[in-house]
Design an enzyme around this catalytic site. Structure first.
Site, PDB file in Angstrom:
ATOM      1  N   ASP A 164       0.875  -1.185   0.000  1.00 60.38           N
ATOM      2  CA  ASP A 164       0.000   0.000   0.000  1.00 60.38           C
ATOM      3  C   ASP A 164       0.906   1.227   0.000  1.00 60.38           C
ATOM      4  O   ASP A 164       1.526   1.566   1.012  1.00 60.38           O
ATOM      5  CB  ASP A 164      -0.897  -0.028   1.251  1.00 60.38           C
ATOM      6  CG  ASP A 164      -1.815   1.199   1.333  1.00 60.38           C
ATOM      7  OD1 ASP A 164      -1.586   2.183   0.601  1.00 60.38           O
ATOM      8  OD2 ASP A 164      -2.761   1.163   2.153  1.00 60.38           O
ATOM      9  N   LYS A 189      -3.510  10.969  -1.522  1.00 56.61           N
ATOM     10  CA  LYS A 189      -2.305  11.214  -0.721  1.00 56.61           C
ATOM     11  C   LYS A 189      -1.090  11.246  -1.629  1.00 56.61           C
ATOM     12  O   LYS A 189      -0.423  12.253  -1.754  1.00 56.61           O
ATOM     13  CB  LYS A 189      -2.150  10.104   0.325  1.00 56.61           C
ATOM     14  CG  LYS A 189      -3.251  10.138   1.369  1.00 56.61           C
ATOM     15  CD  LYS A 189      -3.090   9.015   2.380  1.00 56.61           C
ATOM     16  CE  LYS A 189      -4.188   9.021   3.399  1.00 56.61           C
ATOM     17  NZ  LYS A 189      -3.924   9.881   4.548  1.00 56.61           N
ATOM     18  N   ARG A 233      -8.277   9.376  16.803  1.00 54.82           N
ATOM     19  CA  ARG A 233      -7.811   8.053  16.390  1.00 54.82           C
ATOM     20  C   ARG A 233      -7.676   7.230  17.664  1.00 54.82           C
ATOM     21  O   ARG A 233      -6.585   6.936  18.121  1.00 54.82           O
ATOM     22  CB  ARG A 233      -6.474   8.166  15.636  1.00 54.82           C
ATOM     23  CG  ARG A 233      -6.633   8.601  14.193  1.00 54.82           C
ATOM     24  CD  ARG A 233      -7.333   7.533  13.401  1.00 54.82           C
ATOM     25  NE  ARG A 233      -7.598   7.863  12.009  1.00 54.82           N
ATOM     26  CZ  ARG A 233      -8.563   7.296  11.289  1.00 54.82           C
ATOM     27  NH1 ARG A 233      -9.367   6.416  11.838  1.00 54.82           N
ATOM     28  NH2 ARG A 233      -8.739   7.593  10.038  1.00 54.82           N
TER      29      ARG A 233
END
Ligand code: F0G
Length: 482
Positions: free
Chosen positions: A223, A266, A389
């Site tokens: 990823d 991103k 988070r």
């Protein structure tokens, strides 16, 4: 980004770009911010942009584009099939990743949907350094399970370890010998590991992981959403890579993997995403799903202008000045906060600065969501929007009991090339003030709790009247300042 020394001896990050388009911001007074955060149910996802001063929710889709990206968008060749614009992107992917096949998708999680549907079977396992929310959800949806085998230092909030995102290769070998290679759908490495604070992995670790995968005939899926930051850290922190160019490091990474996918929100400062591979077999299996879920193979749900911007953005990612800007700003912020005693994740990673809410608010129990409370309090005293988070981002067990997360973090993302150093200094100032007044901050409780994705839509309220007290203290200390 250059790091220059001021005559005082302080090393200050210096922008290697100038800003030619700006957007006006406003900073609402704290009384309005109190109303706004209450209207939003103390959930920063539900705030409106007009009430936000610095938006540090995420770096996703909000990085600043370059003049060259904007210019490329004007000459996009639009067509459903066979667009020249797409061919340019395909060639850029071949050049940068040395991968023959490229499939476009509308964003990163769409790539995860396709990869999981093709390779994950019920009962299969996906070992990974650490999960990202959407990557895990797609694997689980297809009947697989996730095994997180990050090195132990990865979960230590403060550390000197330069590569906290490394995978524990010994644990990978144990998993393979316990379950057998056939049970492993693929191994996933997430670069610039998001949920543990944007922490990088080393090239050496990836080489080891790749060796084990190849020896056992297991696919290695990479990823690359946060690749820009990780490239910077490899070049900066890994001795054997210091003499390599960013382009050579990228080629070395790509050569160790079988499938690379990314969110272009991103990587490449654009929108969209993609899947790259050299395997014709994997390409043929995934291709059909792209046409089914995303769009024809020459756009995949992306607008043609985004594809132009991405092609240029990927090339710009090969530039050290470009990729170091985010990490150096983050380092500046993290070091300044740490110096003033504020608990933050160290060493500084990519993506953003992460406050450790459990250490910041030791008096707020996890049952009252310290990271959510800190997100609400920081917005209140500064107009800075961060992202919880912690446990609010988890989902309850089937019996209704809470799942408490390993870490309770407030993520303050630093989108690339968006903020100035004085804006970061403002954020630091308000965070330090908040830390000095942390005893005033209380917890939160749900008043509306959806069973799925509660962190997006859920509403909470303060467990006591702590917010009004914080406003009163702010006025006492700052007078009529915003
Ligand atoms: N992988 C990683 C490592 C990510 O950080 C993200 C998104 C995705 C995949 C999914 O990509 O959003 O384009 O579908 N991270 C965003 C964030 C949402 O705010 O950190 P997407």
């Amino acid at each position: 980004m250059a790091k220059v020394k001021f005559h005082s001896g302080e090393a200050v990050p210096l922008e290697m770009h100038k800003v030619r388009i700006v957007q006006k911001l406003s900073l609402a007074p704290i009384e309005r911010r109190l109303e706004a955060i209450r209207e939003a149910g103390n959930n920063t996802f539900l705030l409106k942009n007009r009430d936000i001063f610095l938006d540090m929710l995420t770096d996703s889709g909000v990085n600043a584009m370059s003049d060259k990206q904007q210019a490329a968008m004007m000459e996009a060749d639009d067509s459903y099939a066979g667009s020249e614009t797409f061919t340019k992107l395909e060639n850029k992917i071949r050049d940068i990743f040395q991968m023959e096949y490229f499939l476009p998708v509308h964003q990163g999680r769409a790539a995860e949907n396709i990869i999981s549907r093709v390779f994950v079977t019920p009962g299969s396992i996906v070992p990974m350094n650490y999960h990202f929310t959407t990557s895990k959800a797609h694997i689980v949806l297809n009947g697989g399970s996730v095994e997180e085998i990050i090195i132990d230092e990865g979960l230590q909030v403060t550390s000197q370890c330069p590569f906290k995102g490394d995978m524990d290769v010994g644990k990978l070998q144990t998993l393979i010998s316990t379950h057998g290679a056939a049970k492993i759908a693929y191994v996933r490495i997430e670069t610039g590991t998001n949920l543990i604070g944007g922490q990088p992995h080393s090239l050496a670790n990836l080489r080891e992981v790749s060796r084990v995968c190849r020896k056992n005939g297991i696919l290695l899926v990479f990823d690359a959403s946060l690749l820009a930051d990780n490239l910077h850290f490899i070049k900066d922190r890994e001795a054997e890579c210091r003499g390599m160019s960013v382009r050579d490091i990228t080629k070395a990474i790509a050569g160790l993997t079988d499938i690379i996918y990314f969110s272009a929100r991103k990587l490449g400062c654009a929108r969209g995403g993609g899947i790259c591979t050299n395997s014709r077999d994997a390409f043929m299996k995934m291709r059909e799903l792209v046409t089914l879920y995303e769009g024809f193979l020459t756009y995949g749900g992306m607008s043609i202008r985004e594809i132009e911007a991405l092609t240029v953005g990927l090339e710009e990612t090969m530039d050290e000045d470009m990729i170091s800007q985010g990490p150096q700003f983050i380092e500046y912020m993290v070091n300044d906060l740490a110096r003033q005693g504020v608990p933050v994740i160290t060493p500084a990673g990519g993506l953003g600065c992460h406050l450790d809410a459990m250490a910041f608010l030791p008096h707020v129990p996890q049952t009252e969501y310290p990271a959510g409370a800190l997100a609400s309090a920081l917005y209140l005293v500064s107009g800075v929007r961060g992202m919880e988070r912690g446990s609010i981002s988890e989902q309850r067990n089937e019996d209704g009991s809470e799942v408490y997360s390993n870490m309770e973090l407030l993520r303050l993302a630093v989108p690339r090339r968006v903020f100035t150093l004085s804006q970061l200094k403002y954020a630091v100032d308000r965070i330090v003030w908040l830390y000095q007044n942390r005893d005033l901050i209380g917890g939160l409780k749900f008043v509306e709790e959806p069973s799925m994705l509660r962190f997006f839509f859920g509403k909470l309220e303060a467990t006591s009247g702590w917010q009004a007290k914080l406003v009163a203290k702010f006025r006492k200390d700052f007078g009529d300042s915003l």
